[in-house]
Scaffold this motif. Structure first.
Motif, PDB file in Angstrom:
ATOM      1  N   LYS A   1     -27.050 114.956  -2.209  1.00 44.38           N
ATOM      2  CA  LYS A   1     -27.757 114.339  -1.097  1.00 44.38           C
ATOM      3  C   LYS A   1     -28.168 115.401  -0.089  1.00 44.38           C
ATOM      4  O   LYS A   1     -27.492 116.413   0.092  1.00 44.38           O
ATOM      5  CB  LYS A   1     -26.879 113.292  -0.422  1.00 44.38           C
ATOM      6  N   LYS A   2     -29.273 115.148   0.587  1.00 42.46           N
ATOM      7  CA  LYS A   2     -29.780 116.077   1.579  1.00 42.46           C
ATOM      8  C   LYS A   2     -28.845 116.089   2.785  1.00 42.46           C
ATOM      9  O   LYS A   2     -28.417 115.052   3.268  1.00 42.46           O
ATOM     10  CB  LYS A   2     -31.182 115.653   2.005  1.00 42.46           C
ATOM     11  N   GLY A   3     -28.525 117.272   3.238  1.00 46.10           N
ATOM     12  CA  GLY A   3     -27.717 117.408   4.440  1.00 46.10           C
ATOM     13  C   GLY A   3     -26.222 117.499   4.211  1.00 46.10           C
ATOM     14  O   GLY A   3     -25.453 117.428   5.158  1.00 46.10           O
ATOM     15  N   ILE A   4     -25.772 117.668   2.961  1.00 48.29           N
ATOM     16  CA  ILE A   4     -24.325 117.774   2.748  1.00 48.29           C
ATOM     17  C   ILE A   4     -23.870 119.225   2.724  1.00 48.29           C
ATOM     18  O   ILE A   4     -22.728 119.514   2.410  1.00 48.29           O
ATOM     19  CB  ILE A   4     -23.874 117.049   1.470  1.00 48.29           C
ATOM     20  N   GLY A   5     -24.768 120.140   3.058  1.00 47.87           N
ATOM     21  CA  GLY A   5     -24.365 121.535   3.197  1.00 47.87           C
ATOM     22  C   GLY A   5     -24.825 122.406   2.050  1.00 47.87           C
ATOM     23  O   GLY A   5     -25.541 121.986   1.155  1.00 47.87           O
ATOM     24  N   ARG A   6     -24.363 123.646   2.114  1.00 50.25           N
ATOM     25  CA  ARG A   6     -24.743 124.622   1.099  1.00 50.25           C
ATOM     26  C   ARG A   6     -24.032 124.308  -0.205  1.00 50.25           C
ATOM     27  O   ARG A   6     -22.939 123.752  -0.221  1.00 50.25           O
ATOM     28  CB  ARG A   6     -24.343 126.013   1.569  1.00 50.25           C
ATOM     29  N   PRO A   7     -24.625 124.732  -1.307  1.00 51.79           N
ATOM     30  CA  PRO A   7     -23.959 124.527  -2.599  1.00 51.79           C
ATOM     31  C   PRO A   7     -22.695 125.385  -2.694  1.00 51.79           C
ATOM     32  O   PRO A   7     -22.646 126.495  -2.162  1.00 51.79           O
ATOM     33  CB  PRO A   7     -24.983 124.992  -3.627  1.00 51.79           C
ATOM     34  N   THR A   8     -21.702 124.876  -3.374  1.00 47.83           N
ATOM     35  CA  THR A   8     -20.486 125.642  -3.597  1.00 47.83           C
ATOM     36  C   THR A   8     -20.765 126.704  -4.660  1.00 47.83           C
ATOM     37  O   THR A   8     -21.838 126.745  -5.271  1.00 47.83           O
ATOM     38  CB  THR A   8     -19.353 124.732  -4.076  1.00 47.83           C
ATOM     39  N   LYS A   9     -19.780 127.560  -4.892  1.00 49.53           N
ATOM     40  CA  LYS A   9     -19.935 128.610  -5.884  1.00 49.53           C
ATOM     41  C   LYS A   9     -20.152 128.013  -7.275  1.00 49.53           C
ATOM     42  O   LYS A   9     -20.989 128.481  -8.049  1.00 49.53           O
ATOM     43  CB  LYS A   9     -18.674 129.483  -5.875  1.00 49.53           C
ATOM     44  N   LYS A  10     -19.419 126.944  -7.570  1.00 49.72           N
ATOM     45  CA  LYS A  10     -19.586 126.279  -8.854  1.00 49.72           C
ATOM     46  C   LYS A  10     -20.980 125.663  -8.969  1.00 49.72           C
ATOM     47  O   LYS A  10     -21.628 125.761 -10.021  1.00 49.72           O
ATOM     48  CB  LYS A  10     -18.525 125.194  -9.030  1.00 49.72           C
ATOM     49  N   ASP A  11     -21.448 125.031  -7.888  1.00 47.63           N
ATOM     50  CA  ASP A  11     -22.798 124.457  -7.897  1.00 47.63           C
ATOM     51  C   ASP A  11     -23.838 125.546  -8.128  1.00 47.63           C
ATOM     52  O   ASP A  11     -24.793 125.354  -8.880  1.00 47.63           O
ATOM     53  CB  ASP A  11     -23.100 123.731  -6.581  1.00 47.63           C
ATOM     54  N   ARG A  12     -23.672 126.684  -7.476  1.00 52.34           N
ATOM     55  CA  ARG A  12     -24.620 127.782  -7.631  1.00 52.34           C
ATOM     56  C   ARG A  12     -24.648 128.272  -9.074  1.00 52.34           C
ATOM     57  O   ARG A  12     -25.696 128.534  -9.642  1.00 52.34           O
ATOM     58  CB  ARG A  12     -24.250 128.925  -6.672  1.00 52.34           C
ATOM     59  N   ARG A  13     -23.476 128.401  -9.698  1.00 56.24           N
ATOM     60  CA  ARG A  13     -23.427 128.840 -11.099  1.00 56.24           C
ATOM     61  C   ARG A  13     -24.120 127.825 -12.004  1.00 56.24           C
ATOM     62  O   ARG A  13     -24.843 128.205 -12.928  1.00 56.24           O
ATOM     63  CB  ARG A  13     -21.977 129.015 -11.549  1.00 56.24           C
ATOM     64  N   ASP A  14     -23.887 126.531 -11.739  1.00 56.15           N
ATOM     65  CA  ASP A  14     -24.533 125.484 -12.539  1.00 56.15           C
ATOM     66  C   ASP A  14     -26.051 125.541 -12.379  1.00 56.15           C
ATOM     67  O   ASP A  14     -26.793 125.399 -13.359  1.00 56.15           O
ATOM     68  CB  ASP A  14     -24.024 124.104 -12.152  1.00 56.15           C
ATOM     69  N   ILE A  15     -26.519 125.759 -11.160  1.00 53.68           N
ATOM     70  CA  ILE A  15     -27.961 125.842 -10.909  1.00 53.68           C
ATOM     71  C   ILE A  15     -28.549 127.050 -11.615  1.00 53.68           C
ATOM     72  O   ILE A  15     -29.595 126.966 -12.267  1.00 53.68           O
ATOM     73  CB  ILE A  15     -28.242 125.901  -9.394  1.00 53.68           C
ATOM     74  N   ASP A  16     -27.873 128.202 -11.506  1.00 57.28           N
ATOM     75  CA  ASP A  16     -28.364 129.414 -12.167  1.00 57.28           C
ATOM     76  C   ASP A  16     -28.391 129.235 -13.687  1.00 57.28           C
ATOM     77  O   ASP A  16     -29.338 129.657 -14.356  1.00 57.28           O
ATOM     78  CB  ASP A  16     -27.499 130.614 -11.801  1.00 57.28           C
ATOM     79  N   GLU A  17     -27.346 128.598 -14.224  1.00 56.83           N
ATOM     80  CA  GLU A  17     -27.288 128.364 -15.664  1.00 56.83           C
ATOM     81  C   GLU A  17     -28.422 127.441 -16.101  1.00 56.83           C
ATOM     82  O   GLU A  17     -29.045 127.651 -17.138  1.00 56.83           O
ATOM     83  CB  GLU A  17     -25.940 127.742 -16.031  1.00 56.83           C
ATOM     84  N   TYR A  18     -28.716 126.438 -15.290  1.00 56.79           N
ATOM     85  CA  TYR A  18     -29.800 125.521 -15.605  1.00 56.79           C
ATOM     86  C   TYR A  18     -31.152 126.231 -15.548  1.00 56.79           C
ATOM     87  O   TYR A  18     -31.998 126.043 -16.421  1.00 56.79           O
ATOM     88  CB  TYR A  18     -29.790 124.336 -14.644  1.00 56.79           C
TER      89      TYR A  18
END
Length: 142
Positions: free
Chosen positions: A101-118
Motif C-alpha cells: 500500500k502507498k505510504g507504508i514506508g520504504r521497502p525492507t531489505k527482503k522486499d528490495r531483494r525480491d524486487i531486484d530478483e523480479y
C-alpha cells in the motif's frame, strides 16, 4: 417465495436483512434481470448471486417451507457455479498478499531483494548459464 427469503432460507445470507440489502444494491439477478427483494422465485429459475467477488450461479429446484439445515440445502437448489470463479478469487488473494500500500514506508531489505530478483528476471539467469556453457565448451576444445 420472495427472493430475499429464499436466499436466507438456503443459507446464502446470514440474515434476511442482508439478503434484501444485496438485492437493493443489484447483486442478485433472476434469469438475467436485477431484482427487488420482493420478487417471487419459482422452480427452475436461474439466480446469480454476487458475493465476495464471486458470481454464484444456482438453479431453484423447489421452494423450502422455511430456513433449512446446511445438509438439506441441495434439495432446494442446484449450484452451477463454474470453477473458474473460485480460481479467479484465489488469484486475487495471492495478488493482495504481494501488493504494498502507498505510504507504508520504504521497502525492507527482503522486499528490495525480491524486487531486484523480479526485475532481473529469468533472462539474466539464462545469459549467465549460456556464458558458463561457452567457457566450458572452449575448455573442452583445448
Amino acid at each position: 417465495m420472495r427472493i430475499d427469503k429464499f436466499l436466507w432460507s438456503t443459507r446464502y445470507f446470514k440474515t434476511r436483512n442482508i439478503a434484501s440489502t444485496a438485492c437493493k444494491k443489484g447483486h442478485i439477478k433472476i434469469n438475467g434481470n436485477t431484482t427487488k427483494p420482493g420478487k417471487e422465485v419459482f422452480p427452475m429459475d436461474e439466480i446469480v448471486v454476487r458475493k465476495n467477488q464471486i458470481d454464484y450461479k444456482l438453479t431453484v429446484l423447489d421452494i423450502p417451507p422455511s430456513r433449512v439445515g446446511a445438509k438439506l440445502v441441495d434439495i432446494y437448489r442446484k449450484d452451477t457455479t463454474p470453477k473458474e470463479a473460485f480460481e479467479h478469487n484465489e488469484l486475487l488473494q495471492y495478488s493482495k498478499d504481494y501488493y504494498r500500500k502507498k505510504g507504508i514506508g520504504r521497502p525492507t531489505k527482503k522486499d528490495r531483494r525480491d524486487i531486484d530478483e523480479y526485475l532481473e528476471g529469468p533472462s539474466n539467469a539464462d545469459n549467465e548459464n549460456t556464458s558458463d556453457d561457452n567457457v566450458r565448451s572452449k575448455e573442452t576444445e583445448e
